[in-house]
Scaffold this motif. Structure first.
Motif, PDB file in Angstrom:
ATOM      1  N   THR A 112      22.545   7.280   2.518  1.00  0.00           N
ATOM      2  CA  THR A 112      23.000   7.622   3.854  1.00  0.00           C
ATOM      3  C   THR A 112      23.593   6.368   4.503  1.00  0.00           C
ATOM      4  O   THR A 112      23.452   5.257   3.989  1.00  0.00           O
ATOM      5  N   VAL A 113      24.233   6.570   5.638  1.00  0.00           N
ATOM      6  CA  VAL A 113      24.721   5.461   6.465  1.00  0.00           C
ATOM      7  C   VAL A 113      24.203   5.714   7.869  1.00  0.00           C
ATOM      8  O   VAL A 113      24.313   6.825   8.388  1.00  0.00           O
ATOM      9  N   SER A 114      23.611   4.699   8.459  1.00  0.00           N
ATOM     10  CA  SER A 114      23.084   4.819   9.816  1.00  0.00           C
ATOM     11  C   SER A 114      23.737   3.778  10.713  1.00  0.00           C
ATOM     12  O   SER A 114      24.253   2.766  10.239  1.00  0.00           O
ATOM     13  N   LEU A 115      23.697   4.055  12.005  1.00  0.00           N
ATOM     14  CA  LEU A 115      24.196   3.102  12.993  1.00  0.00           C
ATOM     15  C   LEU A 115      23.582   3.440  14.336  1.00  0.00           C
ATOM     16  O   LEU A 115      23.039   4.525  14.537  1.00  0.00           O
ATOM     17  N   SER A 116      23.676   2.492  15.236  1.00  0.00           N
ATOM     18  CA  SER A 116      23.261   2.698  16.623  1.00  0.00           C
ATOM     19  C   SER A 116      24.448   2.348  17.509  1.00  0.00           C
ATOM     20  O   SER A 116      25.197   1.419  17.212  1.00  0.00           O
ATOM     21  N   VAL A 117      24.599   3.111  18.582  1.00  0.00           N
ATOM     22  CA  VAL A 117      25.763   2.944  19.439  1.00  0.00           C
ATOM     23  C   VAL A 117      25.369   3.219  20.888  1.00  0.00           C
ATOM     24  O   VAL A 117      24.540   4.089  21.157  1.00  0.00           O
ATOM     25  N   VAL A 118      25.952   2.462  21.809  1.00  0.00           N
ATOM     26  CA  VAL A 118      25.721   2.708  23.227  1.00  0.00           C
ATOM     27  C   VAL A 118      26.311   4.075  23.564  1.00  0.00           C
ATOM     28  O   VAL A 118      27.428   4.406  23.162  1.00  0.00           O
ATOM     29  N   ARG A 119      25.550   4.869  24.296  1.00  0.00           N
ATOM     30  CA  ARG A 119      25.897   6.281  24.494  1.00  0.00           C
ATOM     31  C   ARG A 119      27.254   6.517  25.160  1.00  0.00           C
ATOM     32  O   ARG A 119      27.812   7.591  25.021  1.00  0.00           O
ATOM     33  N   ASN A 120      27.830   5.550  25.831  1.00  0.00           N
ATOM     34  CA  ASN A 120      29.144   5.751  26.462  1.00  0.00           C
ATOM     35  C   ASN A 120      30.266   5.036  25.700  1.00  0.00           C
ATOM     36  O   ASN A 120      31.354   4.854  26.234  1.00  0.00           O
ATOM     37  N   ASN A 121      30.029   4.682  24.460  1.00  0.00           N
ATOM     38  CA  ASN A 121      31.027   3.986  23.653  1.00  0.00           C
ATOM     39  C   ASN A 121      32.049   4.989  23.117  1.00  0.00           C
ATOM     40  O   ASN A 121      31.683   6.013  22.536  1.00  0.00           O
ATOM     41  N   ARG A 122      33.322   4.683  23.287  1.00  0.00           N
ATOM     42  CA  ARG A 122      34.369   5.587  22.802  1.00  0.00           C
ATOM     43  C   ARG A 122      34.344   5.747  21.287  1.00  0.00           C
ATOM     44  O   ARG A 122      34.901   6.710  20.754  1.00  0.00           O
ATOM     45  N   ILE A 124      31.993   6.723  19.510  1.00  0.00           N
ATOM     46  CA  ILE A 124      31.206   7.896  19.110  1.00  0.00           C
ATOM     47  C   ILE A 124      32.122   8.993  18.580  1.00  0.00           C
ATOM     48  O   ILE A 124      31.806   9.648  17.576  1.00  0.00           O
ATOM     49  N   ALA A 125      33.268   9.188  19.205  1.00  0.00           N
ATOM     50  CA  ALA A 125      34.216  10.211  18.737  1.00  0.00           C
ATOM     51  C   ALA A 125      34.685   9.900  17.319  1.00  0.00           C
ATOM     52  O   ALA A 125      34.802  10.808  16.484  1.00  0.00           O
ATOM     53  N   LEU A 126      34.931   8.638  17.024  1.00  0.00           N
ATOM     54  CA  LEU A 126      35.312   8.231  15.671  1.00  0.00           C
ATOM     55  C   LEU A 126      34.182   8.537  14.689  1.00  0.00           C
ATOM     56  O   LEU A 126      34.404   9.140  13.633  1.00  0.00           O
ATOM     57  N   TYR A 127      32.969   8.147  15.049  1.00  0.00           N
ATOM     58  CA  TYR A 127      31.834   8.370  14.148  1.00  0.00           C
ATOM     59  C   TYR A 127      31.631   9.864  13.887  1.00  0.00           C
ATOM     60  O   TYR A 127      31.416  10.270  12.747  1.00  0.00           O
ATOM     61  N   GLU A 128      31.740  10.667  14.923  1.00  0.00           N
ATOM     62  CA  GLU A 128      31.578  12.115  14.732  1.00  0.00           C
ATOM     63  C   GLU A 128      32.701  12.687  13.870  1.00  0.00           C
ATOM     64  O   GLU A 128      32.463  13.532  13.005  1.00  0.00           O
ATOM     65  N   ARG A 129      33.913  12.213  14.082  1.00  0.00           N
ATOM     66  CA  ARG A 129      35.053  12.668  13.275  1.00  0.00           C
ATOM     67  C   ARG A 129      34.835  12.341  11.797  1.00  0.00           C
ATOM     68  O   ARG A 129      35.248  13.095  10.914  1.00  0.00           O
ATOM     69  N   LEU A 130      34.138  11.239  11.523  1.00  0.00           N
ATOM     70  CA  LEU A 130      33.882  10.824  10.146  1.00  0.00           C
ATOM     71  C   LEU A 130      32.626  11.481   9.555  1.00  0.00           C
ATOM     72  O   LEU A 130      32.281  11.221   8.410  1.00  0.00           O
ATOM     73  N   GLY A 131      31.949  12.317  10.354  1.00  0.00           N
ATOM     74  CA  GLY A 131      30.817  13.070   9.824  1.00  0.00           C
ATOM     75  C   GLY A 131      29.443  12.592  10.223  1.00  0.00           C
ATOM     76  O   GLY A 131      28.432  13.123   9.740  1.00  0.00           O
ATOM     77  N   PHE A 132      29.360  11.605  11.115  1.00  0.00           N
ATOM     78  CA  PHE A 132      28.058  11.170  11.613  1.00  0.00           C
ATOM     79  C   PHE A 132      27.534  12.198  12.600  1.00  0.00           C
ATOM     80  O   PHE A 132      28.308  12.872  13.276  1.00  0.00           O
ATOM     81  N   ARG A 133      26.218  12.282  12.687  1.00  0.00           N
ATOM     82  CA  ARG A 133      25.619  13.143  13.703  1.00  0.00           C
ATOM     83  C   ARG A 133      24.596  12.326  14.488  1.00  0.00           C
ATOM     84  O   ARG A 133      23.980  11.397  13.967  1.00  0.00           O
ATOM     85  N   ILE A 134      24.426  12.692  15.749  1.00  0.00           N
ATOM     86  CA  ILE A 134      23.463  12.026  16.624  1.00  0.00           C
ATOM     87  C   ILE A 134      22.069  12.518  16.270  1.00  0.00           C
ATOM     88  O   ILE A 134      21.835  13.721  16.174  1.00  0.00           O
ATOM     89  N   MET A 145      22.759   7.291  15.015  1.00  0.00           N
ATOM     90  CA  MET A 145      23.579   8.275  14.309  1.00  0.00           C
ATOM     91  C   MET A 145      23.388   8.091  12.816  1.00  0.00           C
ATOM     92  O   MET A 145      23.078   6.986  12.351  1.00  0.00           O
ATOM     93  N   VAL A 146      23.569   9.171  12.066  1.00  0.00           N
ATOM     94  CA  VAL A 146      23.403   9.113  10.612  1.00  0.00           C
ATOM     95  C   VAL A 146      24.499   9.944   9.949  1.00  0.00           C
ATOM     96  O   VAL A 146      24.974  10.943  10.509  1.00  0.00           O
ATOM     97  N   TRP A 147      24.873   9.533   8.760  1.00  0.00           N
ATOM     98  CA  TRP A 147      25.847  10.229   7.937  1.00  0.00           C
ATOM     99  C   TRP A 147      25.217  10.462   6.567  1.00  0.00           C
ATOM    100  O   TRP A 147      24.535   9.582   6.041  1.00  0.00           O
ATOM    101  N   GLY A 148      25.458  11.653   6.008  1.00  0.00           N
ATOM    102  CA  GLY A 148      25.051  11.924   4.637  1.00  0.00           C
ATOM    103  C   GLY A 148      23.643  12.443   4.481  1.00  0.00           C
ATOM    104  O   GLY A 148      23.092  12.429   3.390  1.00  0.00           O
ATOM    105  N   GLU A 149      23.066  12.896   5.553  1.00  0.00           N
ATOM    106  CA  GLU A 149      21.696  13.411   5.504  1.00  0.00           C
ATOM    107  C   GLU A 149      21.711  14.833   6.050  1.00  0.00           C
ATOM    108  O   GLU A 149      22.288  15.091   7.077  1.00  0.00           O
ATOM    109  N   GLY A 150      21.048  15.703   5.341  1.00  0.00           N
ATOM    110  CA  GLY A 150      20.908  17.088   5.834  1.00  0.00           C
ATOM    111  C   GLY A 150      22.149  17.823   5.681  1.00  0.00           C
ATOM    112  O   GLY A 150      22.804  18.552   6.130  1.00  0.00           O
TER     113      GLY A 150
END
Length: 150
Positions: A112-122, A124-134, A145-150
């Protein structure tokens, strides 16, 4: 969308910390100020504790250092600890390409790939577009956020 410019990565050195810190502080200050959570001394101390030159690459375009990425490998996960670009280089596809390469590597290794991001960071849209979920939408001010899990 414009074609992503050709950048190169070089391993970071301990002396790159000042460059990394300057970009980090410039990007974090407005985000955390909008949330009334800015404390520059705390942010600098946190970065000093977490910056690992061995896990970090400096992003270079046309001979100029324009950003940095820090990825920590763990047993079943890659943690994208930081991806920072100078403002003039945001929106050119560099972050998308860097993260895409990391996701390809993680997929091949079944991690998996994980990351942390400030909730008002633009970003987030990039991460979600790439398949990350909160992970916890109610968390504040930092979202995991995490990618590749579930």
């Amino acid at each position: 969308m414009k074609q992503c410019p050709d950048y190169v990565l070089r391993p970071a050195r301990r002396e790159d910390f000042a460059f990394a810190a300057a970009i980090y502080i410039d990007s974090m200050r407005p985000l955390m100020q909008r949330l009334a959570r800015w404390n520059e001394e705390e942010r600098r101390a946190a970065l000093r504790r977490s910056f690992r030159a061995a896990d970090t690459s400096v992003i270079i375009l046309d001979g100029r250092d324009i950003g940095w990425i820090q990825v920590t490998e763990r047993d079943t996960d890659y943690n994208l600890a930081q991806l920072q670009l100078l403002d003039d280089y945001c929106g050119l596809g560099i972050g998308t390409r860097l993260i895409g390469a990391l996701l390809d590597k993680a997929s091949r290794e079944e991690k998996t790939v994980s990351l942390s991001v400030v909730r008002n960071n633009r970003a987030i849209a990039l991460y979600e577009r790439l398949g990350f979920r909160i992970v916890d939408p109610g968390a504040t001010p930092i979202l995991d956020m995490v990618w590749g899990e579930g």
